[in-house]
Design a protein around this motif. Structure first.
Motif, mmCIF file in Angstrom:
data_model
loop_
_atom_site.group_PDB
_atom_site.id
_atom_site.type_symbol
_atom_site.label_atom_id
_atom_site.label_comp_id
_atom_site.label_asym_id
_atom_site.label_seq_id
_atom_site.Cartn_x
_atom_site.Cartn_y
_atom_site.Cartn_z
ATOM 1 N N TYR A 148 -0.171 -9.706 -11.669
ATOM 2 C CA TYR A 148 0.059 -8.469 -10.939
ATOM 3 C C TYR A 148 -1.257 -7.709 -10.913
ATOM 4 O O TYR A 148 -2.045 -7.795 -11.844
ATOM 5 N N PHE A 149 -1.530 -6.986 -9.809
ATOM 6 C CA PHE A 149 -2.732 -6.140 -9.806
ATOM 7 C C PHE A 149 -2.396 -4.755 -9.277
ATOM 8 O O PHE A 149 -1.397 -4.570 -8.570
ATOM 9 N N TYR A 150 -3.245 -3.806 -9.598
ATOM 10 C CA TYR A 150 -3.040 -2.410 -9.199
ATOM 11 C C TYR A 150 -4.398 -1.749 -9.098
ATOM 12 O O TYR A 150 -5.146 -1.697 -10.069
ATOM 13 N N ILE A 151 -4.735 -1.267 -7.909
ATOM 14 C CA ILE A 151 -6.000 -0.558 -7.685
ATOM 15 C C ILE A 151 -5.667 0.772 -7.035
ATOM 16 O O ILE A 151 -5.029 0.804 -5.989
ATOM 17 N N GLN A 152 -6.100 1.854 -7.665
ATOM 18 C CA GLN A 152 -5.787 3.180 -7.126
ATOM 19 C C GLN A 152 -7.045 4.054 -7.101
ATOM 20 O O GLN A 152 -7.394 4.663 -8.102
ATOM 21 N N PRO A 153 -7.731 4.132 -5.979
ATOM 22 C CA PRO A 153 -8.810 5.114 -5.880
ATOM 23 C C PRO A 153 -8.243 6.497 -5.595
ATOM 24 O O PRO A 153 -7.172 6.641 -4.998
ATOM 25 N N ASP A 154 -8.979 7.490 -6.057
ATOM 26 C CA ASP A 154 -8.661 8.887 -5.749
ATOM 27 C C ASP A 154 -9.787 9.426 -4.882
ATOM 28 O O ASP A 154 -10.956 9.287 -5.230
ATOM 29 N N PHE A 155 -9.434 10.030 -3.752
ATOM 30 C CA PHE A 155 -10.458 10.562 -2.853
ATOM 31 C C PHE A 155 -10.595 12.075 -2.980
ATOM 32 O O PHE A 155 -11.062 12.738 -2.064
ATOM 33 N N ALA A 156 -10.192 12.626 -4.125
ATOM 34 C CA ALA A 156 -10.426 14.058 -4.370
ATOM 35 C C ALA A 156 -11.445 14.214 -5.493
ATOM 36 O O ALA A 156 -11.480 15.234 -6.155
ATOM 37 N N SER A 157 -12.311 13.215 -5.691
ATOM 38 C CA SER A 157 -13.220 13.189 -6.834
ATOM 39 C C SER A 157 -14.642 13.541 -6.434
ATOM 40 O O SER A 157 -14.935 13.858 -5.297
ATOM 41 N N GLY A 158 -15.518 13.423 -7.416
ATOM 42 C CA GLY A 158 -16.943 13.587 -7.151
ATOM 43 C C GLY A 158 -17.429 14.983 -7.453
ATOM 44 O O GLY A 158 -18.574 15.317 -7.190
ATOM 45 N N ILE A 195 0.838 -1.178 0.000
ATOM 46 C CA ILE A 195 0.000 0.000 0.000
ATOM 47 C C ILE A 195 0.882 1.240 0.000
ATOM 48 O O ILE A 195 1.893 1.288 0.699
ATOM 49 N N GLY A 196 0.525 2.193 -0.821
ATOM 50 C CA GLY A 196 1.207 3.479 -0.845
ATOM 51 C C GLY A 196 0.216 4.536 -1.258
ATOM 52 O O GLY A 196 -0.985 4.296 -1.286
ATOM 53 N N LYS A 217 -2.826 3.548 -3.136
ATOM 54 C CA LYS A 217 -2.473 2.536 -4.129
ATOM 55 C C LYS A 217 -2.379 1.178 -3.454
ATOM 56 O O LYS A 217 -1.636 1.026 -2.487
ATOM 57 N N PHE A 218 -3.108 0.218 -3.970
ATOM 58 C CA PHE A 218 -3.013 -1.171 -3.524
ATOM 59 C C PHE A 218 -2.495 -1.975 -4.708
ATOM 60 O O PHE A 218 -3.114 -1.961 -5.775
ATOM 61 N N SER A 219 -1.372 -2.672 -4.519
ATOM 62 C CA SER A 219 -0.824 -3.400 -5.657
ATOM 63 C C SER A 219 -0.031 -4.590 -5.175
ATOM 64 O O SER A 219 0.283 -4.708 -3.991
ATOM 65 N N GLY A 220 0.312 -5.484 -6.098
ATOM 66 C CA GLY A 220 1.132 -6.606 -5.693
ATOM 67 C C GLY A 220 1.330 -7.637 -6.783
ATOM 68 O O GLY A 220 0.503 -7.762 -7.693
ATOM 69 N N ASN A 221 2.435 -8.346 -6.691
ATOM 70 C CA ASN A 221 2.670 -9.501 -7.539
ATOM 71 C C ASN A 221 2.074 -10.723 -6.872
ATOM 72 O O ASN A 221 2.344 -10.995 -5.706
ATOM 73 N N ARG A 270 -9.158 5.533 -10.112
ATOM 74 C CA ARG A 270 -8.381 5.951 -11.260
ATOM 75 C C ARG A 270 -7.953 4.672 -11.991
ATOM 76 O O ARG A 270 -8.424 4.394 -13.058
ATOM 77 N N ASP A 271 -7.062 3.897 -11.353
ATOM 78 C CA ASP A 271 -6.647 2.634 -11.952
ATOM 79 C C ASP A 271 -7.300 1.459 -11.249
ATOM 80 O O ASP A 271 -7.432 1.468 -10.019
#
Lengths: 382, 382, 382
Positions: free
Chosen positions: C74-84, C23-24, C64-68, C94-95
């Motif tokens: 490999y997966f990558y999930i990136q929400p943005d909390f400045a949206s809406g 997580i980052g 960012k949640f990601s990992g091998n 986002r991703d």
């Protein structure tokens, strides 16, 4: 995060991501319909599942991501998944800020982003530390959700940093560390709402905890001022409003806290001016406001369990700027109940509420509701 | 979390946050437009990227945060980031609940918050365990997204807890642990929707897995009842509806499961009553409903890979209370396909769907759509 | 995740969840109102807190949640909390994608889900690597938020994989690994928006980094084509539009990058055709478009700190298909400023912007705004 560095000026880091970042959170489930005497008695800002049509509800579903990043930087991101209006449970930011310390001890630090405005003690208390289910109308009517986009400066001597940590850790219902002195600027339209005018609000606060024998006492004082612009979407058709929609929004508050070892007192009062609907004129006007509360509590250790009986009385007379037509309020409420914590991760709150609430806007100009109800909450902390 | 405790009654904890809390999730990407014979054939509840205008879509983007907190408490929070309507991908809660066990073995436990209503077996199966891409209309028409704000009580003997874990772990497509007996109350307007009336729904379920030779069989029975209030936003202008908007919402279902070692059968059927649009009268009326499905499957181990060919037939005749005008449905659908899992983290599902769907409301009173299409899904689990 | 396996064909895994998943994230806070000469100068796509009514804002709050997951996935999930919209701070994807490698080295891989469309170099640079606060209008007008629901194929030889990693790690402001060759399909309505027509877009890109002495140079070329359907919600009442709402959407771009060791150049230009509002006819028409930018930068190591002075000029003449009436733009902008990174986790960007922006639609057909302003951003990376 564990990167070889060739030409970068930073030392290579050998920590794992989970040593820098930690995750926690809590979930609150509620039911407010038992012993209810008046289904039209409600409090939108407190809990939308009060009264007619309410059922089992999630008041807060919070995940916290935070961490110290090296010696100078700290971040905190807390989405709430009980947001989005009417139980839709969309994820919305409560806190999203970072701190930059001027020294390694972080006695002086800037906090930037969306975070709590340092106005009031109960406002600063997280719902994990607060005893009554919702904050008092008197002071919480200042800033919906307590937070704003802001830049704040805080000063906390190292010794007081330790004291603030101890108070929370020991279950003394502290506020967390908002400095013995804080000041800064914020947009002034409340959090998660767009800035509308071109002026920032200004806030300052002083709060000093000290020991008297075995007891800890914390008096405080705080004030803010700015211009609030009524959002067009909050105006009823036909209501009179100033041409530029802008109103003075100004408050000053005093705080007294005796931490519960075992008997506690927490009391605050604020006065100020702000927009408020006037049903005589059908207009939103700048009016005086005042209100506050006193909470008495007792911290009991029963074997391996904690029990806090408490009583709170609170009162408010003024507008809520962020509601329809800056809705006019007159509130008197008495709550008596307990928080019971049978194991570390779980707590149950029950309190009986006796309430008189007048809340009036252009569409509903005569609306005084009185009654009683039992309020229940189960909460898990992780 | 690793705090010194001076006066707290709990023992000091020496665990790290990542030993108590774990994170997982999955992502499903789909494409439904190959071999499509009728672009007007669609299923809103199943997958909004079916038919005309559909493209590559994310059906689910789930993050799971869960953990055991001491001996008695468990929590589970699962937002879905494929929500918000029309591919907007906002984060919305699916599950947000906690469990409090009455004993350390957690044989008896309360589950509080938003969680799956124990009605049906396929409803309980997560999409990681279910073979067809979407749930059957017959039973899934009961509760959109399967979840409600609720308080449930579950009983699972320790031996059965182990069995439920084994069934999922071994890829036998289990449901997870919803008790051999469960009952409770829920709001009744489906999850992420506001409660509207003042009545709670009631549900009860019994399900018992047992071994017959090398095979495991699980029969079950379940029922719920309550009043559903038609939301005003779901009513077409001109449609007739009861004055109080309230309708009986009542179902009973039987389940039979033979876990695939290697051949599996899963079959369910339910009957009940609920609101349904009647095109003869232009009114939403309380009508009978019935429907169910049978799925045949085979679990094949091919070297280090898993392959599950399957076939499902399902049928439904009744309303969908949570759609426009309690839309009237008559569904007959046959699916034949496979799930292929070449490595642990990745699976691919392909099935050909032959479908006849009548779905009618006040605005579209004559609408029978028939056709076939190939449905594809790639999924990653973490 | 640490499961006993009896009959499963996979080897039992002994890794912990936090070894597979990491997580980052980052947070960006901004203020754009200092030295502002024209409050009507704004750029919706860049930053909605530009100009009149703007205040302190959060431009990005990303987790960012990601990992091998094993050797191939490999997966990558990136929400943005400045949206809406309008500072509401809802969490939105986002991703959300996963990659499946054809070999263990992952030289050949498919990327499926919502991810960046490989069109342009600055588009691929994350905002942690980009120097100016916002992307150039010329190329970024292609795809709002740079992302689409898509299936892409990427090829990156192992040696180049290492080079791409080094470039980012060393603070050389790289793009990350989008292959030396990539191609694929995407919906074409931009990310987090519903697909409307039945046609997919097609894209291809080649980009090759190589060393010349101590310097690294990366030239590239990319193109995409498809049909864009104007969403009904973006049309002003009265504007003329094609009957089927569909317009050709086609671009080709060239890229040149000299990585800053210490002096850097980054330049791109694209030409194409797409929908654009024509104020002479009051219609949305298919028109030619062109635009690009050049950025000059310098990487300075000052003790344990990094400083990057930079200058960018960019220009655009064409429509923005995803704005009201495919709003017509003519942009010329010069930015001069610096990024300062005093510690690893924190950076501060300040640049002065001199801008001329014509942006016109059916409701505002004559709108040329010129002026200057100072833009400030504080960012924390974790």
């Amino acid at each position: 995060q564990n990167q070889k560095t060739d030409t970068l000026p930073y030392p290579a880091s050998h920590t794992k991501w989970y040593d820098n970042i930690s995750i926690g959170g809590y979930v609150q489930a509620r039911y407010n319909r038992l012993l209810e005497t008046n289904p039209d008695l409600e409090c939108r800002q407190c809990d939308s599942s009060w009264g007619e049509g309410g059922g089992i509800s999630l008041r807060r579903v919070r995940l916290k991501f935070s961490g110290n990043l090296g010696d100078y930087v700290y971040f905190y991101i807390q989405p709430d998944f009980a947001s989005g209006g009417m139980g839709q449970h969309f994820g919305q930011i409560r806190d999203a800020y970072f701190e930059v310390g001027l020294t390694k001890k972080k006695e002086f630090r800037f906090r930037i982003g969306q975070s709590k405005v340092p106005f009031g003690f109960e406002n600063m208390q997280s719902s994990q530390n607060r005893l009554p289910l919702d904050r008092n109308d008197g002071i919480n009517s200042s800033i919906k959700n307590e937070r704003e986009l802001s830049v704040f400066f805080y000063y906390t001597p190292e010794r007081i940093q330790e004291l603030y940590k101890t108070v929370v850790r020991e279950g003394l219902k502290g506020s967390g560390d908002y400095g013995i002195f804080g000041f800064g600027v914020f947009n002034g339209q409340t959090g998660n709402a767009p800035e509308l005018n071109n002026e920032l609000h200004v806030v300052a606060r002083a709060s000093y905890p000290f020991q008297v024998g075995n007891q800890i006492i914390e008096p405080g004082i705080q004030a803010y001022t700015g211009k609030y612009q009524m959002p067009l979407g909050n105006l009823s058709p036909g209501v009179s409003v100033r041409d530029d929609l802008n109103y003075l929004d100004q408050r000053i508050a005093a705080t007294f806290v005796l931490y519960p070892q075992p008997f506690g007192i927490q009391a605050e009062y604020n006065i100020g001016r702000g927009p408020e609907f006037n049903k005589e004129t059908g207009a939103i006007e700048e009016t005086p406001l005042h209100g506050g509360y006193a909470t008495l509590s007792y911290r009991m250790v029963l074997g391996s369990q904690l029990l806090y009986p408490f009583l709170r009385y609170h009162t408010y007379d003024g507008g809520k700027k962020f509601e329809r037509d800056a809705r006019s309020y007159e509130v008197n409420e008495l709550e008596i109940g307990f928080e019971w914590r049978p194991v570390k991760a779980f707590e149950l709150v029950a309190h009986y509420t006796l309430s008189s609430r007048r809340f009036e806007d252009f569409q509903r100009p005569d609306n005084l509701q009185e009654g009683g109800l039992l309020r229940l909450q189960a909460q898990v902390n992780f």
